[in-house]
Design a protein around this motif. Sequence first.
Motif, mmCIF file in Angstrom:
data_model
loop_
_atom_site.group_PDB
_atom_site.id
_atom_site.type_symbol
_atom_site.label_atom_id
_atom_site.label_comp_id
_atom_site.label_asym_id
_atom_site.label_seq_id
_atom_site.Cartn_x
_atom_site.Cartn_y
_atom_site.Cartn_z
ATOM 1 N N ALA A 203 0.861 -1.419 -0.011
ATOM 2 C CA ALA A 203 -0.135 0.186 0.087
ATOM 3 C C ALA A 203 0.908 1.261 0.249
ATOM 4 N N LEU A 204 2.043 1.168 0.970
ATOM 5 C CA LEU A 204 2.796 2.574 0.767
ATOM 6 C C LEU A 204 3.371 2.648 -0.238
ATOM 7 N N ALA A 205 4.091 1.679 -0.971
ATOM 8 C CA ALA A 205 4.819 1.748 -2.311
ATOM 9 C C ALA A 205 4.013 2.274 -3.424
ATOM 10 N N TYR A 206 2.477 1.496 -3.354
ATOM 11 C CA TYR A 206 1.714 2.041 -4.427
ATOM 12 C C TYR A 206 1.263 3.479 -4.255
ATOM 13 N N ALA A 207 0.930 3.959 -3.227
ATOM 14 C CA ALA A 207 0.520 5.411 -3.021
ATOM 15 C C ALA A 207 1.725 6.293 -3.322
ATOM 16 N N ALA A 208 3.048 5.821 -2.909
ATOM 17 C CA ALA A 208 4.312 6.680 -3.344
ATOM 18 C C ALA A 208 4.267 6.622 -5.036
ATOM 19 N N GLY A 209 4.091 5.383 -5.616
ATOM 20 C CA GLY A 209 4.074 5.259 -7.090
ATOM 21 C C GLY A 209 3.245 6.372 -7.898
ATOM 22 N N LEU A 210 1.836 6.302 -7.287
ATOM 23 C CA LEU A 210 0.992 7.142 -7.785
ATOM 24 C C LEU A 210 1.290 8.641 -7.585
ATOM 25 N N ARG A 211 1.864 8.859 -6.696
ATOM 26 C CA ARG A 211 2.422 10.374 -6.419
ATOM 27 C C ARG A 211 3.514 10.666 -7.582
ATOM 28 N N GLU A 212 4.414 9.555 -7.857
ATOM 29 C CA GLU A 212 5.213 9.733 -8.705
ATOM 30 C C GLU A 212 4.665 9.986 -10.151
ATOM 31 N N VAL A 213 3.683 9.157 -10.616
ATOM 32 C CA VAL A 213 3.107 9.287 -11.889
ATOM 33 C C VAL A 213 2.546 10.535 -12.256
ATOM 34 N N GLU A 214 1.758 11.278 -10.950
ATOM 35 C CA GLU A 214 1.103 12.577 -11.021
ATOM 36 C C GLU A 214 2.276 13.705 -11.209
ATOM 37 N N ALA A 215 3.509 13.497 -10.596
ATOM 38 C CA ALA A 215 4.647 14.290 -11.052
ATOM 39 C C ALA A 215 4.948 14.303 -12.605
ATOM 40 N N LEU A 216 4.919 13.035 -13.027
ATOM 41 C CA LEU A 216 5.276 12.871 -14.456
ATOM 42 C C LEU A 216 4.292 13.511 -15.458
#
Length: 333
Positions: A203-216
């Motif tokens: 869950a934590l890694a997925y939330a961080a990944g979603l934030r990374e994609v939003e930044a992209l």
Amino acid sequence: MASLLRLPALLAAMGADPDGVIRAGGGDPAAFDDPDKTMPFPVLGRLLDHCARATGCPYLGLELGRRAGLDALGVLGEIAQTAPDLGSALRFFILHLHLHDRGAVPLLWERGDQAMLGYVIHWPDVPGTEQIYDGTVAIIYNILKSLAGPGWRPNGVWLHRPPPEDKAPYRDHFQTRLHFAAQHAAVGFRAEDLRRPLPGSDALAYAAGLREVEALEAFRDVDLHEHIQRVLRRLLIAGAPASELRLEPVAALFGLHVRTLNRRLRAEGTSFKALLDETRYRIARQLLRDTQLPMQELAITLGYADVTAFIRAFRRWSGVSPTAWRSLRRRAT
């Protein structure tokens, strides 16, 4: 280029000169050293078509695709593995694959107890689509197996190409029921598998990944009309109702007032209606050429209330009916 990096080795294994074949097909051998480089869809299609003819391997796209999987999707593949379940991972791909692949759209259908994950090229006039679709369906199959984990099995694979003389390579890779000359390029499985927990869920890694994609997404320097068209493509391919294909809900997605959106589009020399028409026309041409979908289903896919409205719009865009356009294109090929 990530999904193509194994092409030189595949050509060499088939006894061909990789650099010579790639150059003759319109490609640059140096591009195969960098997974972050890009290749326009028409160039990709011509290259794969040429490689298939040069090697005498009519299923070259399949051979290339079966060697790739989540690794071909870079950071998107890494993030998807941490999703809570298979459905979340696939919807993540559908929302964000445009960051990796801007010439096609993934599809996820749910019909009763069945689901299908497919792929539609929306770039117009692409050659070699049989090879692209074969390779992509092979990659989709590999991705589903990687995400779902041990024990997962599809219940069918649908391929655009007509039945080949040698079906053995397809049977060997997919190990399930095959449907050739199909309306869709897709892998089918049980709808209940969408709720299947992923072995790598975090869950934590997925939330961080979603934030990374939003930044992209925020980093991409494109005009507003390109963002609008991207959203419209996703809405149309995902089967959004006509109520979502209007100016007001699309403006709301961007946090803009309708008048503000209209003003900015006019400044870029276009309008919402023109963008919707252009997007529908592009998708319609690709579906007419690459699928056997009947006119009624095409009309529904493109968000028309009835088939008459679709036929009238297509005639306005192209000067001929969609049936005539499909017939002319197939005679030309």
